[in-house]
Design a protein around this motif. Structure first.
Motif, PDB file in Angstrom:
ATOM      1  N   ASP A   1       0.812  -1.218   0.000  1.00  0.00           N
ATOM      2  CA  ASP A   1       0.000   0.000   0.000  1.00  0.00           C
ATOM      3  C   ASP A   1       0.845   1.267   0.000  1.00  0.00           C
ATOM      4  N   PHE A   2       1.939   1.267   0.764  1.00  0.00           N
ATOM      5  CA  PHE A   2       2.769   2.465   0.876  1.00  0.00           C
ATOM      6  C   PHE A   2       3.316   2.861  -0.493  1.00  0.00           C
ATOM      7  N   TYR A   3       3.780   1.874  -1.254  1.00  0.00           N
ATOM      8  CA  TYR A   3       4.311   2.167  -2.593  1.00  0.00           C
ATOM      9  C   TYR A   3       3.212   2.610  -3.548  1.00  0.00           C
ATOM     10  N   LEU A   4       2.096   1.906  -3.554  1.00  0.00           N
ATOM     11  CA  LEU A   4       1.015   2.238  -4.477  1.00  0.00           C
ATOM     12  C   LEU A   4       0.448   3.629  -4.198  1.00  0.00           C
ATOM     13  N   MET A   5       0.286   3.959  -2.919  1.00  0.00           N
ATOM     14  CA  MET A   5      -0.189   5.291  -2.565  1.00  0.00           C
ATOM     15  C   MET A   5       0.823   6.362  -2.976  1.00  0.00           C
ATOM     16  N   GLY A   6       2.111   6.075  -2.778  1.00  0.00           N
ATOM     17  CA  GLY A   6       3.145   7.019  -3.172  1.00  0.00           C
ATOM     18  C   GLY A   6       3.190   7.219  -4.675  1.00  0.00           C
ATOM     19  N   LYS A   7       3.009   6.149  -5.414  1.00  0.00           N
ATOM     20  CA  LYS A   7       3.008   6.233  -6.879  1.00  0.00           C
ATOM     21  C   LYS A   7       1.858   7.097  -7.365  1.00  0.00           C
TER      22      LYS A   7
END
Length: 536
Positions: free
Chosen positions: A212-218
């Motif tokens: 989730d952290f990566y997808l939200m950051g992307k």
């Protein structure tokens, strides 16, 4: 009168008023003693970028070369008049000597008056203006000194010690090499580093690709989405409407995700007295006024050509207390820098190393010798500063692939002495552009500028470079506050990567590279595809 005719007349009047508003300044430069680019209604002089016919970098380069021999020329970015300053001495005069006339950056979103605690963009240091910016810069500057970077260095080396073995395992299971799109790889690595260095989280985005952290950051950093572009265009023409309705540049679902993480970390650490040498801790200290500059280690080696000098504003007495919302905003700002800006520089560094294996081999030799001399100890900040060829390579990457242009807003009428009896009035509310991409590729300052040549920055040659022509991290008091952190991350990542891998071209590598078109960040149209090949 027929109702339809009345309606048609009203529509015509409204359209006419809007058109008048959008074109009222189109003759602005006609009364200035400088050349200027042609203007189109609403789109200004930047229509080719907006219509995605050229990249931002090619636009700046082309415009810069079009007015060769001219120190200043004018253009319109949509409806905003911009004075493009081609002369490094004039840039220094504006950005440093007469900084009091150009203290602010151009408003990128809204009108800056939004006090909504859930609107974050205008609270970021890059968007603040006037005294608010000065106070925030003074408050945050102690968090980016060399002594604070030493504390954070351990978090970065710990992460590299985790991610490189993962890449090695993947390469071993794939005939000894990995073919990767570099932007995807380095945004994942940048995401994980900012997670640990800013948010105090352990995230692994290479194997756990859908976390989730990566997808939200992307999603947060995707400024090419229709909704974001529409908000930016609206901000350029009707900024007060956005403020009136509490509209942020970022989607609220994305900012809420990160804000909740930061708020929970702040509350937990405050309640339990947890200390971790990351950005949240430093911001909490800064917000309390307990973070001081502190003396740097005596005799610390010079960090290299690419390191921006600290602003005197950063040495002011700290009196500002940060609200929780302001802490969230600064963490989001650092996330964007780590996720996008640093990852982009890593993409182009590895691209140049793949195209220039002789440079890569020499750099590997320095890295390998440093590794041997460390005798099993992790890379530390002092050792990193002594790696001269690494700094030469990074400096040349930053020269060849800088942010295309920096802006400053004129906050009070200013008369610029261009020389030879020519003076130009820059009116309050108009902007200036410093075309870094054009200057960095001007043969007047860098012979054979299209060539990737780290030797420009060796101890002998760097003395011949006018430092005012190198703007990798901006110029003047509003230069990049995180330059030390950015350099440390770039150098640490390339050190760890080259110890285990050779970087090579593969069949998808685009040479010469074709940059993505439009008003977007630096990237290739089709991505940057390279091969990571195990050394052993």
């Amino acid at each position: 009168m027929d109702l339809s005719l009345i309606t048609l007349a009203l529509v015509a009047i409204v359209v006419g008023l809007i058109y008048r508003r959008l074109t009222r300044n189109n003759d602005y430069f006609h009364h200035k003693p400088i050349p200027s680019m042609a203007v189109r209604p609403l789109l200004g002089s930047t229509s080719d970028m907006i219509m995605q016919r050229v990249s931002f970098f090619d636009f700046i380069h082309s415009a810069y070369n079009k007015y060769a021999g001219v120190k200043v020329f004018g253009l319109f970015d949509m409806t905003t008049p911009l004075f493009v300053i081609r002369d490094p001495e004039l840039i220094k005069t504006i950005a440093v000597k007469d900084f009091d006339h150009f203290t602010d950056r151009r408003r990128m979103f809204g009108d800056g008056s939004d006090e909504n605690p859930d609107v974050y963009f205008n609270k970021m240091i890059i968007a603040l203006t006037g005294q608010q910016w000065k106070d925030m810069r003074a408050t945050l500057s102690p968090a980016f000194t060399g002594s604070k970077m030493r504390l954070m260095m351990g978090l970065m080396t710990d992460y590299c010690g985790q991610v490189i073995p993962i890449l090695k395992r993947q390469a071993i299971s794939s005939q000894g090499y990995l073919d990767r799109e570099m932007k995807d790889l380095f945004t994942r690595m940048g995401n994980d580093i900012i997670a640990t260095c800013a948010y105090g989280l352990q995230v692994e985005s290479i194997e756990n690709s859908e976390n989730d952290f990566y997808l939200m950051g992307k999603n947060l950093t995707n400024f090419n989405r229709v909704g974001v572009i529409a908000r930016l265009i609206c901000s350029r023409t009707f900024p007060r409407l956005l403020t009136l309705f509490g509209i942020d540049l970022f989607d609220k679902s994305h900012t809420k995700y990160f804000a909740d993480i930061i708020r929970e970390a702040v509350r937990t650490r405050s309640a339990q007295g947890i200390v971790r040498p990351d950005m949240i801790h430093l911001l909490m200290q800064a917000g309390k006024g307990t973070l001081k500059h502190g003396a740097e280690t005596a005799g610390e080696p010079e960090a290299g050509f690419a390191t921006a000098q600290e602003s005197e504003i950063g040495r002011r007495t700290i009196t500002m207390a940060l609200t929780e919302s302001e802490i969230v905003a600064q963490c989001l700002s650092f996330f964007i820098g780590g996720f996008d800006s640093i990852s982009t520089m890593m993409v182009f560094m590895t691209y140049e190393l793949a195209l220039h294996p002789e440079v890569q081999q020499r750099l590997y030799k320095e890295i390998h010798e440093t590794h041997v001399n460390l005798k099993g100890k992790p890379l530390d900040y002092e050792t990193l500063q002594h790696m001269k060829y690494l700094d030469m390579v990074v400096s040349e990457v930053l020269r060849l692939w800088p942010v295309p242009a920096f802006d400053r807003l004129c906050v009070k009428d200013y008369t610029l002495d261009v020389g030879n009896g020519l003076k130009v009035t820059i009116d309050k509310g108009s902007c200036v552009w410093f075309p870094a991409f054009g200057i960095h590729r001007d043969p007047k300052y860098y012979p054979n500028p299209e060539r990737f040549d780290p030797e420009r920055f060796n101890e002998t040659n760097r003395k011949n470079i006018n430092p005012d022509t190198f703007m990798a991290f901006g110029v003047g008091p509003r230069n990049c506050i995180g330059s030390r952190l950015a350099l440390m991350e770039m150098k640490t990542l390339v050190y760890a990567l080259l110890l285990e891998f050779r970087i090579e071209r593969n069949e998808k590598t685009q040479v010469p590279i074709q940059l993505a078109k439009g008003f977007v960040s630096l990237n290739s149209e089709n991505g940057v595809h390279l091969r990571l090949k195990l050394r052993n």
